[in-house]
Scaffold this motif. Structure first.
Motif, PDB file in Angstrom:
ATOM      1  N   ALA A   1      24.241  42.148  55.167  1.00  0.00           N
ATOM      2  CA  ALA A   1      24.685  41.240  54.106  1.00  0.00           C
ATOM      3  C   ALA A   1      23.530  40.871  53.205  1.00  0.00           C
ATOM      4  CB  ALA A   1      25.300  39.993  54.727  1.00  0.00           C
ATOM      5  N   MET A   2      22.337  40.705  53.815  1.00  0.00           N
ATOM      6  CA  MET A   2      21.158  40.387  53.007  1.00  0.00           C
ATOM      7  C   MET A   2      20.816  41.529  52.070  1.00  0.00           C
ATOM      8  SD  MET A   2      18.995  38.584  56.002  1.00  0.00           S
ATOM      9  CE  MET A   2      17.397  38.495  55.257  1.00  0.00           C
ATOM     10  N   ALA A   3      20.892  42.775  52.610  1.00  0.00           N
ATOM     11  CA  ALA A   3      20.573  43.937  51.768  1.00  0.00           C
ATOM     12  C   ALA A   3      21.564  44.023  50.613  1.00  0.00           C
ATOM     13  CB  ALA A   3      20.595  45.215  52.604  1.00  0.00           C
ATOM     14  N   GLY A   4      22.850  43.754  50.897  1.00  0.00           N
ATOM     15  CA  GLY A   4      23.853  43.800  49.841  1.00  0.00           C
ATOM     16  C   GLY A   4      23.596  42.741  48.779  1.00  0.00           C
ATOM     17  N   THR A   5      23.307  41.525  49.230  1.00  0.00           N
ATOM     18  CA  THR A   5      23.009  40.449  48.292  1.00  0.00           C
ATOM     19  C   THR A   5      21.796  40.797  47.447  1.00  0.00           C
ATOM     20  OG1 THR A   5      23.784  38.951  49.994  1.00  0.00           O
ATOM     21  CG2 THR A   5      22.649  37.968  48.135  1.00  0.00           C
TER      22      THR A   5
ATOM     23  N   PRO B   1      14.702  50.646  33.132  1.00  0.00           N
ATOM     24  CA  PRO B   1      14.330  49.373  33.760  1.00  0.00           C
ATOM     25  C   PRO B   1      15.171  49.082  34.998  1.00  0.00           C
ATOM     26  CG  PRO B   1      14.552  49.086  31.406  1.00  0.00           C
ATOM     27  CD  PRO B   1      15.036  50.465  31.709  1.00  0.00           C
ATOM     28  N   LEU B   2      16.436  49.420  34.912  1.00  0.00           N
ATOM     29  CA  LEU B   2      17.330  49.209  36.045  1.00  0.00           C
ATOM     30  C   LEU B   2      16.859  50.004  37.257  1.00  0.00           C
ATOM     31  CD1 LEU B   2      19.943  47.882  36.855  1.00  0.00           C
ATOM     32  CD2 LEU B   2      21.114  49.971  36.224  1.00  0.00           C
ATOM     33  N   MET B   3      16.527  51.283  37.033  1.00  0.00           N
ATOM     34  CA  MET B   3      16.077  52.107  38.154  1.00  0.00           C
ATOM     35  C   MET B   3      14.767  51.594  38.725  1.00  0.00           C
ATOM     36  SD  MET B   3      17.130  55.839  36.800  1.00  0.00           S
ATOM     37  CE  MET B   3      16.456  56.711  38.178  1.00  0.00           C
ATOM     38  N   GLY B   4      13.900  51.079  37.862  1.00  0.00           N
ATOM     39  CA  GLY B   4      12.644  50.519  38.341  1.00  0.00           C
ATOM     40  C   GLY B   4      12.874  49.323  39.238  1.00  0.00           C
ATOM     41  N   VAL B   5      13.779  48.445  38.804  1.00  0.00           N
ATOM     42  CA  VAL B   5      14.063  47.261  39.613  1.00  0.00           C
ATOM     43  C   VAL B   5      14.699  47.685  40.937  1.00  0.00           C
ATOM     44  CG1 VAL B   5      15.373  45.125  39.715  1.00  0.00           C
ATOM     45  CG2 VAL B   5      14.256  45.764  37.616  1.00  0.00           C
ATOM     46  N   LEU B   6      15.541  48.730  40.880  1.00  0.00           N
ATOM     47  CA  LEU B   6      16.170  49.175  42.124  1.00  0.00           C
ATOM     48  C   LEU B   6      15.169  49.855  43.058  1.00  0.00           C
ATOM     49  CD1 LEU B   6      19.605  50.315  40.796  1.00  0.00           C
ATOM     50  CD2 LEU B   6      19.012  48.238  42.011  1.00  0.00           C
ATOM     51  N   ALA B   7      14.163  50.528  42.481  1.00  0.00           N
ATOM     52  CA  ALA B   7      13.103  51.076  43.328  1.00  0.00           C
ATOM     53  C   ALA B   7      12.379  49.943  44.038  1.00  0.00           C
ATOM     54  CB  ALA B   7      12.131  51.904  42.497  1.00  0.00           C
TER      55      ALA B   7
ATOM     56  N   SER C   1      30.116  46.976  51.819  1.00  0.00           N
ATOM     57  CA  SER C   1      31.325  46.165  51.789  1.00  0.00           C
ATOM     58  C   SER C   1      31.094  44.902  50.969  1.00  0.00           C
ATOM     59  CB  SER C   1      31.793  45.834  53.206  1.00  0.00           C
ATOM     60  OG  SER C   1      30.832  45.064  53.856  1.00  0.00           O
ATOM     61  N   LEU C   2      29.864  44.376  51.023  1.00  0.00           N
ATOM     62  CA  LEU C   2      29.562  43.197  50.200  1.00  0.00           C
ATOM     63  C   LEU C   2      29.597  43.544  48.716  1.00  0.00           C
ATOM     64  CD1 LEU C   2      28.502  40.206  50.852  1.00  0.00           C
ATOM     65  CD2 LEU C   2      26.407  41.060  49.859  1.00  0.00           C
ATOM     66  N   VAL C   3      29.007  44.699  48.366  1.00  0.00           N
ATOM     67  CA  VAL C   3      29.002  45.108  46.958  1.00  0.00           C
ATOM     68  C   VAL C   3      30.428  45.341  46.479  1.00  0.00           C
ATOM     69  CG1 VAL C   3      28.293  46.917  45.349  1.00  0.00           C
ATOM     70  CG2 VAL C   3      26.684  46.068  47.039  1.00  0.00           C
ATOM     71  N   MET C   4      31.265  45.929  47.354  1.00  0.00           N
ATOM     72  CA  MET C   4      32.646  46.213  46.955  1.00  0.00           C
ATOM     73  C   MET C   4      33.412  44.924  46.701  1.00  0.00           C
ATOM     74  SD  MET C   4      34.005  49.540  48.992  1.00  0.00           S
ATOM     75  CE  MET C   4      33.205  49.356  50.549  1.00  0.00           C
ATOM     76  N   VAL C   5      33.076  43.855  47.468  1.00  0.00           N
ATOM     77  CA  VAL C   5      33.764  42.585  47.261  1.00  0.00           C
ATOM     78  C   VAL C   5      33.219  41.891  46.009  1.00  0.00           C
ATOM     79  CG1 VAL C   5      34.140  40.288  48.208  1.00  0.00           C
ATOM     80  CG2 VAL C   5      34.310  42.279  49.683  1.00  0.00           C
ATOM     81  N   ALA C   6      31.875  41.872  45.894  1.00  0.00           N
ATOM     82  CA  ALA C   6      31.278  41.032  44.853  1.00  0.00           C
ATOM     83  C   ALA C   6      31.205  41.720  43.489  1.00  0.00           C
ATOM     84  CB  ALA C   6      29.887  40.585  45.293  1.00  0.00           C
ATOM     85  N   ARG C   7      30.803  42.990  43.470  1.00  0.00           N
ATOM     86  CA  ARG C   7      30.661  43.690  42.191  1.00  0.00           C
ATOM     87  C   ARG C   7      31.291  45.072  42.297  1.00  0.00           C
ATOM     88  NH1 ARG C   7      26.676  42.368  38.144  1.00  0.00           N
ATOM     89  NH2 ARG C   7      27.569  44.160  37.121  1.00  0.00           N
ATOM     90  N   ALA C   8      32.606  45.130  42.424  1.00  0.00           N
ATOM     91  CA  ALA C   8      33.276  46.415  42.616  1.00  0.00           C
ATOM     92  C   ALA C   8      33.032  47.343  41.436  1.00  0.00           C
ATOM     93  CB  ALA C   8      34.761  46.199  42.810  1.00  0.00           C
TER      94      ALA C   8
ATOM     95  N   PHE D   1      20.704  43.717  46.747  1.00  0.00           N
ATOM     96  CA  PHE D   1      21.036  44.776  45.796  1.00  0.00           C
ATOM     97  C   PHE D   1      21.692  44.190  44.554  1.00  0.00           C
ATOM     98  CE2 PHE D   1      24.043  47.696  43.907  1.00  0.00           C
ATOM     99  CZ  PHE D   1      23.212  48.741  43.575  1.00  0.00           C
ATOM    100  N   ILE D   2      22.692  43.314  44.775  1.00  0.00           N
ATOM    101  CA  ILE D   2      23.403  42.756  43.622  1.00  0.00           C
ATOM    102  C   ILE D   2      22.457  41.933  42.758  1.00  0.00           C
ATOM    103  CG2 ILE D   2      25.210  41.138  42.958  1.00  0.00           C
ATOM    104  CD1 ILE D   2      26.780  42.162  45.359  1.00  0.00           C
ATOM    105  N   ARG D   3      21.606  41.135  43.420  1.00  0.00           N
ATOM    106  CA  ARG D   3      20.663  40.338  42.641  1.00  0.00           C
ATOM    107  C   ARG D   3      19.710  41.224  41.858  1.00  0.00           C
ATOM    108  NH1 ARG D   3      18.957  35.513  46.797  1.00  0.00           N
ATOM    109  NH2 ARG D   3      21.022  34.605  46.987  1.00  0.00           N
ATOM    110  N   SER D   4      19.224  42.323  42.502  1.00  0.00           N
ATOM    111  CA  SER D   4      18.295  43.213  41.803  1.00  0.00           C
ATOM    112  C   SER D   4      18.978  43.869  40.621  1.00  0.00           C
ATOM    113  CB  SER D   4      17.775  44.312  42.731  1.00  0.00           C
ATOM    114  OG  SER D   4      17.450  43.803  43.969  1.00  0.00           O
ATOM    115  N   TYR D   5      20.212  44.311  40.856  1.00  0.00           N
ATOM    116  CA  TYR D   5      20.948  45.007  39.806  1.00  0.00           C
ATOM    117  C   TYR D   5      21.138  44.086  38.609  1.00  0.00           C
ATOM    118  CZ  TYR D   5      24.270  48.375  37.910  1.00  0.00           C
ATOM    119  OH  TYR D   5      24.873  49.311  37.137  1.00  0.00           O
TER     120      TYR D   5
END
Lengths: 258, 212
Positions: free
Chosen positions: A196-200, B41-47, B197-204, A202-206
């Motif tokens: 859940a932390m990794a997911g959170t 920039p997005l890819m950098g932040v994701l790295a 599953s968290l991403v699918m709920v929060a930012r599908a 990720f969303i925050r980073s995105y």
């Protein structure tokens, strides 16, 4: 929050610090290549490499203990992979142990191989540490760009370097929050919490990435970054390169003759 | 799984370097085509995200702890080529900043953890979403299995490179690396699944773009 600085000591001033990052990158690469090409148990050559590293460390004024401590990072890999070598290589046995019903013997050849790999790995990592503790990340990045690393990657890299600190803080805050609430429980629950932390995260980073891009665009970002301070290839670089190449060539020649 | 210098012979290092360099230049082209420069920039932040997420460690067994590799998560969320570039940047940073993995062994490390891990996870994910339908269940199962397999396959590639280099005999390095990483992979799988599953709920909406 506090975290150790990534390129510690790289802001000092010395002969090695002032070199062009390209010179240092290529020198380290050649050094590691030469170390890897050296045949087994050629101790004179390995001592020569070690002396070379010692000279560089002395010139760079980086504390020896710091470099030694950083070099210990290879230990887990050594323990996992190479510790068994002496027991599996064929050859003249030097010691035999009885473990339960197995008879295990360490061979002389295997032991030599083990020590050689250890020495090679250690020499290589020492040279890498000297590189990073004498070059700032932005200089290193510029050097890699001049050495034809694709520009997209240089850009990704520089954004990553900028946001590592921010996100590391974020992770530390989340970890603190978890540790202060999540006591005990099964292992599965622990791993799920981390998920859940990794997911959170990720969303925050995105979302942060989206905001950063919008902010940059509104300030005139066109896909290029511009900086002022640069290091150039100078006479010192030429002399340094010649010295390194001569030492490595001598080592390789010696290696070839034996 | 980060191979330090001195463990690979020069032939193996050179081969994997060549393979990784070729693959990266193709990935750069592919990413430039699909994502455009504005996504950099997005890819950098994701790295940086992958880098930070690798700090979230969990207990495996006994005293050893595993941490996320992140290739599977990145490949599923952003597509395999973008994941390759992000993982490559993370690996270069780990090599140059933390000396985690060697410089001459960088080609091999990129090959294992950027290419093999990203693509195996992505194809397994795609396989499961086509088997179970592109719904929540299919994505979750695909993500979990893909993440586990990505860790295992990357560690096996690593073991093969070590064995070919003559560093460690086959009968030791294959079971040792494979066994440990089959365990670490379980953690990777659960974390990837939970994160998905968290991403699918929060930012599908984030899972939509790479479907096209």
């Amino acid at each position: 929050m506090k975290h150790s600085f990534l390129d510690q000591y790289s802001d000092r001033d010395s002969l090695i610090h002032r070199l062009d990052p390209r010179t240092k990158l290529i020198a380290v690469f050649l050094f590691i290549l030469a170390v890897s090409l050296t045949s087994q148990v050629l101790w004179p050559v390995f001592s020569l490499y070690f002396v070379l590293i010692a000279v560089l460390v002395t010139l760079s004024t980086v504390p020896v203990f710091y470099i030694f401590k950083r070099s210990l990072v290879i230990i887990p890999f050594v323990l996992l992979i190479t510790i068994f070598i002496p027991f599996f290589k064929e050859g003249e046995p030097i010691a035999t142990f009885h473990i339960w019903t197995w008879q295990v013997s360490a061979s002389y050849f295997g032991l030599q191989l083990f020590i050689t790999i250890l020495v090679k790995a250690w020499l290589s990592i020492l040279s890498l540490i000297v590189l990073t503790s004498t070059t700032t990340i932005s200089d290193l990045l510029h050097g890699m760009e001049q050495l034809r690393l694709p520009r997209v990657m240089v850009m990704i890299f520089s954004f990553m370097y900028r946001y590592i600190f921010v996100l590391t803080d974020e992770v530390m805050r989340m970890r603190q929050a978890r540790d202060s609430r999540n006591v005990g429980g099964s292992r599965l629950r622990h791993v799920k919490t981390v998920g859940a932390m990794a997911g959170t995260l990720f969303i925050r980073s995105y979302e942060r990435g989206e905001r950063v891009y919008a902010a940059m665009l509104s300030r005139g970002y066109d896909g290029h970054t511009r900086t002022l301070r640069r290091r150039d290839f100078r006479l010192a670089d030429l002399i340094f390169s010649i010295c390194i190449v001569l030492v490595l060539a001598a080592a390789c020649l010696f290696n070839y003759l034996h | 799984m980060h191979i330090p210098d001195g463990f690979l012979n020069v032939a193996t290092a050179a081969t994997t370097y060549a393979a990784s360099t070729g693959g990266i230049s193709y990935a750069v082209k592919e990413v430039n085509k699909n994502l455009k420069e504005k996504q950099v920039p997005l890819m950098g932040v994701l790295a940086a995200f992958i880098f930070a997420a690798q700090m979230l460690n969990f207990q495996v067994i006994g005293g050893t702890s595993g941490h996320l590799i992140g290739a599977a998560l990145a490949a599923i969320l952003l597509g395999p080529w973008a994941a390759v570039l992000i993982m490559t940047c993370v690996l270069i940073a780990q090599c140059l900043i933390f000396q985690d993995g060697g410089l001459l062994a960088l080609g091999a490390n990129i090959f294992n953890m950027a290419f093999i891990a990203s693509f195996s996870a992505y194809f397994i994910y795609k396989l499961f979403t086509s088997l179970f339908g592109d719904n929540k269940k299919g994505r979750l199962i695909g993500g979990v299995v893909g993440a586990w397999a990505s860790v295992l396959l990357a560690s096996i590639a690593c073991a093969i490179e070590l064995a070919i280099s003559g560093t460690s005999p086959w009968q030791v390095v294959l079971p040792a690396m494979g066994g440990i990483h089959a365990l670490i992979g379980i953690g990777e799988a659960i974390i990837t699944g939970a994160a998905l599953s968290l991403v699918m709920v929060a930012r599908a909406d984030l899972l939509q773009p790479q479907k096209a």
